[in-house]
Design a protein around this motif. Sequence first.
Motif, mmCIF file in Angstrom:
data_model
loop_
_atom_site.group_PDB
_atom_site.id
_atom_site.type_symbol
_atom_site.label_atom_id
_atom_site.label_comp_id
_atom_site.label_asym_id
_atom_site.label_seq_id
_atom_site.Cartn_x
_atom_site.Cartn_y
_atom_site.Cartn_z
ATOM 1 N N CYS A 180 0.827 -1.231 0.027
ATOM 2 C CA CYS A 180 -0.300 -0.043 -0.176
ATOM 3 C C CYS A 180 0.915 1.374 0.017
ATOM 4 O O CYS A 180 1.721 1.379 1.026
ATOM 5 C CB CYS A 180 -0.975 0.127 1.295
ATOM 6 S SG CYS A 180 -1.997 1.605 1.126
ATOM 7 N N ILE A 181 0.518 2.144 -1.039
ATOM 8 C CA ILE A 181 1.329 3.269 -1.368
ATOM 9 C C ILE A 181 1.114 4.258 -0.108
ATOM 10 O O ILE A 181 2.215 5.145 0.170
ATOM 11 C CB ILE A 181 1.072 3.927 -2.606
ATOM 12 C CG1 ILE A 181 1.833 5.219 -2.966
ATOM 13 C CG2 ILE A 181 -0.377 4.235 -2.702
ATOM 14 C CD1 ILE A 181 1.779 5.490 -4.278
ATOM 15 N N VAL A 182 0.119 4.270 0.594
ATOM 16 C CA VAL A 182 -0.228 5.386 1.463
ATOM 17 C C VAL A 182 -0.458 4.905 2.985
ATOM 18 O O VAL A 182 -0.747 5.535 3.825
ATOM 19 C CB VAL A 182 -1.584 6.364 1.184
ATOM 20 C CG1 VAL A 182 -0.996 7.176 -0.052
ATOM 21 C CG2 VAL A 182 -2.473 5.397 0.850
ATOM 22 N N GLY A 183 -0.149 3.571 2.992
ATOM 23 C CA GLY A 183 -0.271 2.921 4.637
ATOM 24 C C GLY A 183 -1.622 2.786 5.034
ATOM 25 O O GLY A 183 -2.106 2.872 6.118
#
Lengths: 625, 258
Positions: free
Chosen positions: B78-81
């Motif tokens: 996940c790129i944004v956590g």
Amino acid sequence: MNRRDVVKAILWSFVGATAVIAFVRFTKGLGAVTALTDTTPWGIWVAFDVMAGVALAAGGFVVAACVYIFHLEKYKPIVRPAVLTAFLGYGAVIAGLMFDLGLPWRIWHATIYWQHHSVLFEVAWCVMLYFHVLALEFAPVVLEHSVFQRPLFQRIYRILKKATIPLVILGIVLSTLHQSSLGSLFLIVPFRLHALWYSPLLPLLFFVSAIGLGLMMVTLESLISAWLFQHPVHKDLLSGLGKAASYVLCTYFLIRVGDLYQRGQLGFLLEGSWQSAVFVIEILISTVIPAVLLMKRKWRENTALLTTAAVLTVSGMIMYRIDVGLVAIARVPGMAYFPAWTEIVVSLGIVSGAGLIFIFCAEHLALFDPTHMPEIKANPYAKPVFDPVSKTWLGDRPQQIVRPVSLAFVLAVAVTAAVLPTKATSEYERPPTPVQGAVGWDVLRIDGNRMLEYTLFPHADHIKLFTEKYGEREGCVRCHHMSKPKDGPTSCWECHSDMYLPTSIFNHDRHRDRLGGTESCVQCHPAGDSKQTDTVRKCDWCHKDMFQNQESGTFNYIAPSYIRAMHGTCTPCHMEQATEVNREDLANCATCHTESAYPKGRPMLSENVDRAIPLKWYPQSLSEF
Amino acid sequence: MSTESKGILTDVTKCIGCNECTKACVKNYNLPETPPYTQETGDGLSAYRYTSIIRVSANRFVRKQCRHCLEPACASACIVGALHKTPEGAVHYDESKCIGCRYCMLACPYGIPRYEWHTATPYVRKCSMCYERISEGKIPHCVEACPKEATIFGTREELLEIAKERLDENPRLYLQHIDGEKDVGGTSVLYVSDVPLDFIGWKKEMGTKPLPALTWGALSKVPGLALGVGAVMGGTYWIIERRNKLMNTNKRGEDDHE
């Protein structure tokens, strides 16, 4: 119209079509215009626009490195178009992302929610930074235009010029990182990516192939510009790029094959599967054929051969990206992905938009090497086309371009709006039941419950029966066009209203089995009649002594189903008792559908219920009646 | 992993396929009873079904749901956590962060996360192990609804104990493997079964190595690579520049680049 205007009209028409699809995509969601599914979360927008787009833009950093870092001043004339191509390539990537992201207005989240374990996070940062680096690298070319004569712009111009080397180095660093990281993205799918593509060396392979692709993309872009703007080809320069590309492609080939050998996966090539065929085609057109074509100087300087090599490498390396990102990814069987035409049009539309901006820049900025351009035989007596003071167009030239181009745009908008798929314009409906036609549609396989369990439907027999009974037109209408939405066919149960309702007094399955399976239908259902209760032979056809006191035919065959009958009899009392005697389990399914049924391998059917009534009370065979 | 980390144990031999778990999930999360068709993948899961019953044979049913891996590939991707493993054991999805890149859907070795394809503001959907409930000390809706105790809830260690006991007690019935004990680094949702469960992931044998390590191997080299490439490029520029200057001392002062 000259060739440039034709190209412009084509590009504008793709942009127009994309605009229509964009409207649908942002109002109805991704499902309305894409063929994406839960098993194919990334489609052609990621594989082509994002992954291949980044790779195609690699020419920018490769040429910038050659000229500014390695001081190969020879290549200076192609720096500007290469940097512009890269800038527009990244622009296309970002545009593609805006289409593909589910919530594109949140793209800035990547800048505030940091997740440094995500490869995508790194790619996003690199792409974002490099896009700005490219903008700064290209900005001086824009500032050279006569519009920006003010001292402020000139000061910015001088600062940017001085910053060229740091910017170029930053660009190379960022490119190295994210070109390889695009490969690292797929390190996390070892179980889904086919072994011919999955490799721990994916980052390296992506980086090396990006350099080869970048060189050939710059070549191709030069060749296209030369054709489009009718100026001669830089044979010497392109030959040099081609030579470098052939070395890079050979290196790439060796790493790719060596890696396969080292991982012991070469055997897959001889497997004969479609993946091995795709792999061979990909490696041939992306690497082997172009590398051979670029070997000899004589071949490189032949425009036709050079163009062939450039087109092959570019398409082959795009194919590599699409293979890794899309084609070689495992899916749920039966859920194949092929891009919807709307997806393909948007992909082309984004590239077209980039192409239009390139042409605009080429027309208005000093993009190409002036010393190499053919001398324009300017007519000193010709009227000026554009008056920069009053900012007005003079003469009829603009209209000549604008008319066909805007016509193409409007036509494309109209045509696209007219042919949009129904799912893009209407409320989403459940699609028709999956039906697989057998040869000649004699027997259809219908999966009514979508459980991959098909019912065989003898369509040909139904046609024959119905045409005989009702005539050719009337016969079809019995099932089709029966006031169903969208002329859907009539469901089986609408005629066979009680086919699978084993009642408490008549067990259809048991009768069928006792009488010899599916061939026994005609024993009760006279041949040629529909299989319904009102045409079936009555019970006393066989059971002569069953209804001695009843008139034959008055018996009501439609009764509650077995399940409903049993549950209706048992469960209300169970529920009541559960609270009354405080035994919760009485109301649970498992109380009657017990575990004891399992070792013998019996399903949760009425037969397997632990009965209050002993099994022996049930008739075991017809003879007991 | 803390001892408080919770999990779910599903015993395939006990499941009668009554779908009470699915119904409870549908009811409590206000999912549509007849979901809009969302390009189902055949396993029953979709953006509108967080758990489903797969019928593997006439009398064997396997409940599919998010495995809540100990080292989740989705969270690592996940790129944004937006996805993260909570101390309670659930892999939690924070939809306020999600940008909709769908990398989690690609990364998941079990193909669990699903997408809302038919809305203009789509989110990823998957089982949350009823995170809000378990953090209050309650048990998930599906477990509560199971009439057969075929799916039970507890701390992961307890469940592993129970699973081992069952395998020992009835070795002829069960396959001697706790699915999820070590697979892809271990999962919080465990299975014991008498039928092979190799269909539940993307590959039959997925090994015991957690997937995030694969990308981290490459990603951890990024800072070094950045500095290295920058230094090499800067150095190369400086050396060639200096050599050129020494060679053409007379031509000094000319514009170097461009």
